[in-house]
Motif scaffolding. Structure first.
Motif, PDB file in Angstrom:
ATOM      1  N   ASP A 192       0.829  -1.212   0.000  1.00 28.02           N
ATOM      2  CA  ASP A 192       0.000   0.000   0.000  1.00 28.02           C
ATOM      3  C   ASP A 192       0.863   1.263   0.000  1.00 28.02           C
ATOM      4  O   ASP A 192       0.417   2.318  -0.456  1.00 28.02           O
ATOM      5  N   ASP A 231      -1.615   4.764   0.634  1.00 31.27           N
ATOM      6  CA  ASP A 231      -1.124   5.581   1.742  1.00 31.27           C
ATOM      7  C   ASP A 231      -0.443   4.757   2.828  1.00 31.27           C
ATOM      8  O   ASP A 231      -0.280   5.221   3.961  1.00 31.27           O
ATOM      9  N   GLY A 232      -0.069   3.519   2.468  1.00 28.69           N
ATOM     10  CA  GLY A 232       0.757   2.731   3.375  1.00 28.69           C
ATOM     11  C   GLY A 232       0.099   2.342   4.681  1.00 28.69           C
ATOM     12  O   GLY A 232       0.757   2.378   5.736  1.00 28.69           O
ATOM     13  N   ASP A 233      -1.170   1.967   4.624  1.00 30.89           N
ATOM     14  CA  ASP A 233      -1.807   1.558   5.883  1.00 30.89           C
ATOM     15  C   ASP A 233      -2.652   0.285   5.758  1.00 30.89           C
ATOM     16  O   ASP A 233      -3.330  -0.079   6.721  1.00 30.89           O
ATOM     17  N   HIS A 234      -2.628  -0.383   4.620  1.00 29.47           N
ATOM     18  CA  HIS A 234      -3.549  -1.522   4.471  1.00 29.47           C
ATOM     19  C   HIS A 234      -3.297  -2.613   5.518  1.00 29.47           C
ATOM     20  O   HIS A 234      -4.243  -3.123   6.125  1.00 29.47           O
ATOM     21  N   ASN A 278      -4.430  -1.287   8.887  1.00 30.88           N
ATOM     22  CA  ASN A 278      -5.899  -1.296   8.965  1.00 30.88           C
ATOM     23  C   ASN A 278      -6.433  -2.700   9.214  1.00 30.88           C
ATOM     24  O   ASN A 278      -7.278  -2.922  10.096  1.00 30.88           O
ATOM     25  N   ARG A 281      -7.574   4.987  -3.406  1.00 28.77           N
ATOM     26  CA  ARG A 281      -6.444   5.919  -3.438  1.00 28.77           C
ATOM     27  C   ARG A 281      -5.483   5.659  -4.591  1.00 28.77           C
ATOM     28  O   ARG A 281      -4.876   6.599  -5.110  1.00 28.77           O
TER      29      ARG A 281
HETATM   30 MG    MG Z   1      -4.380   2.534   2.455  1.00 28.05          MG
END
Ligand code: MG
Ligand code: ADP
Ligand code: MG
Length: 207
Positions: free
Chosen positions: A29, A34-37, A40, A177
């Motif tokens: 991600d 945005d580098g949060d998958h 999350n 995104r």
């Molecule tokens: Mg993300």
């Protein structure tokens, strides 16, 4: 295919796998989102894990709905409402049963996919989780209709999901995104398709 007890075990194993692959999903991600998958998904399934002990006397539909609600309420990103809706729809499709067979699973998976499409206003070929889930569903349905063997069907499903993940590298993202990157999203693997494939693999290895 499974009863409530085994389903709880599978959900636990999915969570364990997600926690293990947290950094990998986040790195994917990082490249197109945005580098949060991973963060999350790990957060959502930690919350699901907290609820596992409440699930023990519940039917399959209620368990899946509770998983979905936990994901919706704890994951801020797109994947929370999308996977949350998927699990809630799957639960509604199965209803108050304590055992599910291959047909129940396929009906639940179809409802989950419909839920994601509705919620995400998305379809196959947009570089999302649907690019793993839809081919997996189609392959599983075909195999199950031919052989009435769920283990054989889920193997076909995993194979198709893996191909779907590979396919996401070749296409432009038009949802989420990653769509901000346009053509620059080509060459990169979709994180959501990857997490969907990972869940199917856990189901396969748990049976
Ligand atoms: Mg993300
Ligand atoms: P966010 O993009 O809000 O940070 P995540 O990073 O957790 O949320 O999830 C991103 C993933 O969600 C993508 O890789 C993609 O597979 C999936 N996704 C995003 N938007 C959609 C959509 N409209 N329909 C289906 N899947 C989507
Ligand atoms: Mg985000």
């Amino acid at each position: 295919m499974t009863d409530s007890k085994k389903l709880i075990d599978i959900i636990q194993k999915i969570s364990t796998q997600i926690q293990m692959d947290k950094d990998y999903l986040t790195e994917l991600d990082n490249v197109i989102g945005d580098g949060d998958h991973g963060i999350n998904m790990a957060r959502g399934f930690k919350e699901v894990e907290k609820k596992l002990s409440d699930f023990s006397n519940k039917d399959i539909g209620s368990i899946l709905k509770a998983v979905g609600m936990a994901l919706v309420s704890t994951v801020g990103g797109a994947s929370g409402p999308l996977y949350g809706t998927a699990f809630m729809r799957a639960g509604a499709a199965i209803g108050a049963k304590n055992e599910m067979d291959g047909n129940d699973f396929l009906n639940a998976m179809e409802a989950a996919i419909e839920g994601i499409k509705m919620r995400g206003k998305s379809h196959e070929g947009e570089k999302t989780m649907l690019d793993a889930l839809i081919p997996a569903y189609n392959a599983m349905k075909k195999s199950y209709e031919e052989n009435n063997d769920f283990k054989a069907a889920i193997s076909k499903g995993v194979e198709a999901a893996e191909k779907g993940v590979e396919y996401t590298k070749t296409i432009i993202a038009t949802k989420g995104r990653a769509s901000y990157l346009g053509e620059r999203s080509i060459g990169h693997q979709d994180p959501g398709a990857t997490s969907a494939c990972l869940m199917l693999k856990v189901i396969q290895s748990s049976l």
